[in-house]
Design a protein around this motif. Structure first.
Motif, PDB file in Angstrom:
ATOM      1  N   SER A 126       9.021  15.510 -11.748  1.00 26.93           N
ATOM      2  CA  SER A 126       9.703  16.178 -10.940  1.00 26.93           C
ATOM      3  C   SER A 126      10.335  15.517  -9.421  1.00 26.93           C
ATOM      4  O   SER A 126       9.558  14.629  -9.235  1.00 26.93           O
ATOM      5  N   ALA A 127      11.468  15.975  -9.123  1.00 26.98           N
ATOM      6  CA  ALA A 127      12.128  15.421  -7.953  1.00 26.98           C
ATOM      7  C   ALA A 127      10.872  15.014  -6.975  1.00 26.98           C
ATOM      8  O   ALA A 127      10.863  14.055  -6.209  1.00 26.98           O
ATOM      9  N   GLY A 128      10.223  16.138  -6.774  1.00 30.48           N
ATOM     10  CA  GLY A 128       9.179  16.069  -5.520  1.00 30.48           C
ATOM     11  C   GLY A 128       8.063  14.846  -5.870  1.00 30.48           C
ATOM     12  O   GLY A 128       7.759  14.148  -4.967  1.00 30.48           O
ATOM     13  N   PHE A 129       7.576  14.902  -7.113  1.00 29.08           N
ATOM     14  CA  PHE A 129       6.639  14.157  -7.413  1.00 29.08           C
ATOM     15  C   PHE A 129       7.112  12.720  -7.571  1.00 29.08           C
ATOM     16  O   PHE A 129       6.237  11.687  -7.077  1.00 29.08           O
ATOM     17  N   ALA A 130       8.490  12.652  -7.935  1.00 28.86           N
ATOM     18  CA  ALA A 130       8.811  11.113  -8.117  1.00 28.86           C
ATOM     19  C   ALA A 130       9.211  10.585  -6.524  1.00 28.86           C
ATOM     20  O   ALA A 130       9.037   9.593  -6.381  1.00 28.86           O
ATOM     21  N   TRP A 131       9.790  11.611  -5.670  1.00 28.73           N
ATOM     22  CA  TRP A 131       9.705  11.190  -4.302  1.00 28.73           C
ATOM     23  C   TRP A 131       8.551  10.488  -3.841  1.00 28.73           C
ATOM     24  O   TRP A 131       8.358   9.471  -3.072  1.00 28.73           O
ATOM     25  N   ARG A 132       7.684  11.527  -3.905  1.00 29.18           N
ATOM     26  CA  ARG A 132       6.261  11.237  -3.397  1.00 29.18           C
ATOM     27  C   ARG A 132       5.680   9.745  -3.713  1.00 29.18           C
ATOM     28  O   ARG A 132       5.274   9.183  -2.790  1.00 29.18           O
ATOM     29  N   ALA A 188       3.972   4.177  -2.893  1.00 31.53           N
ATOM     30  CA  ALA A 188       4.181   2.898  -3.411  1.00 31.53           C
ATOM     31  C   ALA A 188       4.428   1.940  -2.140  1.00 31.53           C
ATOM     32  O   ALA A 188       3.794   1.021  -1.959  1.00 31.53           O
ATOM     33  N   GLN A 189       5.478   2.354  -1.387  1.00 30.83           N
ATOM     34  CA  GLN A 189       6.009   1.510  -0.122  1.00 30.83           C
ATOM     35  C   GLN A 189       4.794   1.555   0.853  1.00 30.83           C
ATOM     36  O   GLN A 189       4.668   0.711   1.607  1.00 30.83           O
ATOM     37  N   ILE A 190       4.389   2.831   1.020  1.00 33.03           N
ATOM     38  CA  ILE A 190       3.209   2.983   2.116  1.00 33.03           C
ATOM     39  C   ILE A 190       2.154   1.939   1.783  1.00 33.03           C
ATOM     40  O   ILE A 190       1.550   1.530   2.929  1.00 33.03           O
ATOM     41  N   ASP A 191       1.690   2.135   0.394  1.00 34.87           N
ATOM     42  CA  ASP A 191       0.740   1.081  -0.093  1.00 34.87           C
ATOM     43  C   ASP A 191       0.719  -0.214   0.706  1.00 34.87           C
ATOM     44  O   ASP A 191       0.010  -0.904   1.126  1.00 34.87           O
ATOM     45  N   VAL A 192       2.150  -0.538   0.257  1.00 32.50           N
ATOM     46  CA  VAL A 192       2.319  -2.164   0.525  1.00 32.50           C
ATOM     47  C   VAL A 192       2.183  -2.381   2.054  1.00 32.50           C
ATOM     48  O   VAL A 192       1.564  -3.436   2.446  1.00 32.50           O
TER      49      VAL A 192
END
Length: 574
Positions: free
Chosen positions: A107-113, A118-122
């Motif tokens: 879903s759009a929401g899941f994909a966005w999150r 992934a960027q936040i983890d980095v």
């Protein structure tokens, strides 16, 4: 500033001051329940993609309005922060990652999150406070887009007349949507004193404490609390007398701030005439405008890391030049000391592809990176050398450990200057952040034009305490006598060659530390722009011989607490 190590009174928690001041109010939990979109798409991939595009467009339009409103109110810092959010929102790598997931049936929401996380983890693996804050900005954008997609969490609540908001960490949009007439203070279990939320709180004049730890979550909602951010304290069972005292203190501080603002554009000197330059630490063009508004004499530290992140390739020499030129123009004749790139293998900049390091704080940081990737530093130096007028900027090299590193880079600067046909020298200084640099200050001062002490790192490396860890943040105190002895050694080494020493770390803006720094012979203090008026006013009350005497006494004390107590006895904080 925080009063560390003193035994805590019962019913009191300690945190780190992110925005000074005193407040009274009812504790209100702000933490949003996580927005939880379903994983699988309900429509086709194309339909989900369109939903995401629409949500992003609506958030972008909101941000645009916020930036325009803030600019019209003259809130340049706030405008700058949300302008950065627009840039992050349009990051092509983020959108591509989300679209890839949508094409897999998410879903759009899941994909966005997922793409944002992934960027936040980095970024959250990062040692650098400035880049770790970008993670908070991304969390903010994550929530905004999910809300625009129709996912809701605890909607805006009605706040009591005096609310002290508590959260694990605030994001800038949390703060932009607050009813500022009702919020008296912000308290956070995590977070850093330089996060965007902290900057917005300072600009709005809302006292804020960070890094209180999980004990914050044990205080029941609705409890009356007194926040004294200036001393880093949160009291959660105050007596009526405590409350009354806090209210009086709050109105007194407001009067003092107003008086300081009126004299902020004048130069500062001690009562017996020793001139002290009070400069500002900045990272953006908006910060530069705030520095001028607050009466900063110069910029003592421009951090350039933000130029390097969230982009597919390193900035060109010309992009560097444009950024620095815009800041030099905004400063209207004041000089800017610009620190070259201070990222290392812990700061994952996509195009750097450095090997992971087990201990990034002791790895490829600052000028060490320049030895592995000289192209990055060259482009930055070319940009710096091209700024007009020629004396407008000085170069500051981070994480220098000995004179050979400085001599090597100075040689490179001279070559690039010749290449550009520049005959006038550009001033080059070094950051004193590593004990070895402080101990070799005499050798460094032979080849540098000035020395600038980064007390945050110097403290961390001298005491072997990570300053980003909540349980150590309060003990990693720059007023530790060992750190003060290294500052004294730095000034003595610089004096041998007639060079000046500045301090651009948090200690420069700490009202208990500042008189001791002046007493140790520091002649430039570089602080957060909003702190400039108060520090200038405090400088004018000092007597230099007394500062010298007290600084010498402090070198013989046994702990940071003892130094703070002695300083408070000589220069009370009222």
């Amino acid at each position: 500033a925080r009063a560390t190590g003193e035994p805590l009174a019962p019913n009191t928690l300690a945190g780190v001051c992110a925005a000074p001041g005193v407040a009274v109010g009812q504790l209100v939990r702000w933490d949003d329940a996580d927005l939880d979109p379903p994983e699988q798409a309900s429509g086709t991939s194309a339909a989900e993609s369109r939903l995401l595009d629409k949500a992003i467009a609506s958030v972008d339009a909101d941000l645009d309005t916020t930036v325009r409103d803030a600019s019209q109110r003259g809130a340049v810092g706030e405008a700058g922060i949300f302008a950065v959010h627009r840039v992050l929102l349009e990051d092509p790598t983020l959108l591509d990652a989300a679209r890839d997931l949508i094409s897999l049936g998410k879903s759009a929401g899941f994909a966005w999150r997922e793409a944002i996380r992934a960027q936040i983890d980095v970024l959250s693996k990062v040692e650098d406070a400035l880049l770790a804050e970008r993670a908070a900005d991304l969390r903010d954008i994550e929530k905004r887009v999910l809300r625009a997609l129709g996912y809701t969490s605890a909607a805006a609540r009605t706040l009591p007349a005096e609310a002290v908001l508590a959260a694990d960490e605030f994001t800038p949009s949390d703060l932009s949507s607050l009813d500022r007439t009702r919020v008296t203070a912000l308290v956070m279990a995590r977070g850093g004193a330089t996060s965007h939320a902290a900057i917005l709180a300072r600009q709005a004049g809302i006292p804020a404490l960070v890094a209180i730890g999980d004990a914050l979550h044990a205080i029941p909602e609705g409890t009356q609390v007194v926040v004294n951010a200036s001393t880093g304290r949160l009291e959660f069972a105050p007596t009526e007398l405590d409350v009354e005292r806090a209210r009086r203190e709050r109105s007194r501080l407001a009067d003092v701030r107003e008086a300081n603002r009126r004299t902020s554009q004048q130069a500062a000197a001690t009562s017996d005439g020793r001139a002290i330059e009070v400069a500002a630490n900045i990272a953006t063009l908006d910060d530069a405008k705030a520095a001028v508004d607050n009466g900063a004499d110069a910029v003592g530290l421009l951090r350039t890391e933000l130029l390097f992140i969230h982009r597919p390739a390193a900035p060109s020499a010309d992009e560097h030049r444009q950024s620095y030129q815009a800041i030099a123009d905004a400063l209207g004749g004041r000089t800017a000391i610009i620190r070259t790139l201070d990222v290392g293998a812990d700061k994952e900049v996509d195009y750097l592809t450095l090997p992971p390091e087990p201990n990034p704080a002791l790895g490829l940081r600052g000028v060490r990176l320049a030895q592995v990737r000289p192209d990055l530093l060259d482009a930055q130096l070319r940009g710096l050398l091209a700024v007009r007028p020629l004396g407008a900027v000085r170069i500051l090299l981070p994480m220098v450990t000995d004179a050979s590193e400085l001599i090597g880079i100075r040689k490179r600067i001279d070559e690039l200057a010749r290449e550009a046909g520049r005959t006038e020298a550009i001033e080059v200084g070094v950051m004193i952040e590593v004990p070895s640099a402080a101990l070799l200050a005499d050798q460094l001062a032979q080849h540098a034009d000035f020395l600038s002490i980064g007390t945050n790192d110097l403290t961390q490396y001298t005491l072997a305490m990570d300053r980003c860890q909540p349980d150590l943040a309060a003990q990693a105190d720059g007023l530790h006598p060992a750190v003060l002895r290294l500052i004294a050694a730095t000034v003595a080494g610089a004096d041998k060659h007639g060079k000046w020493v500045g301090v651009c770390g948090a200690l420069a803006g700490d009202p208990l530390a500042m008189p001791l720094l002046v007493g140790l012979g520091v002649t430039e203090l570089s602080v957060d722009p909003v702190s400039v008026p108060g520090i200038k006013a405090r400088v004018r009350t000092l007597d230099y011989p007394l500062c010298r005497q007290r600084a010498q006494d402090a070198l013989a004390l046994e702990s940071a607490q003892a130094v703070r107590a002695a300083s408070r006895a000589t220069w009370p904080l009222d």
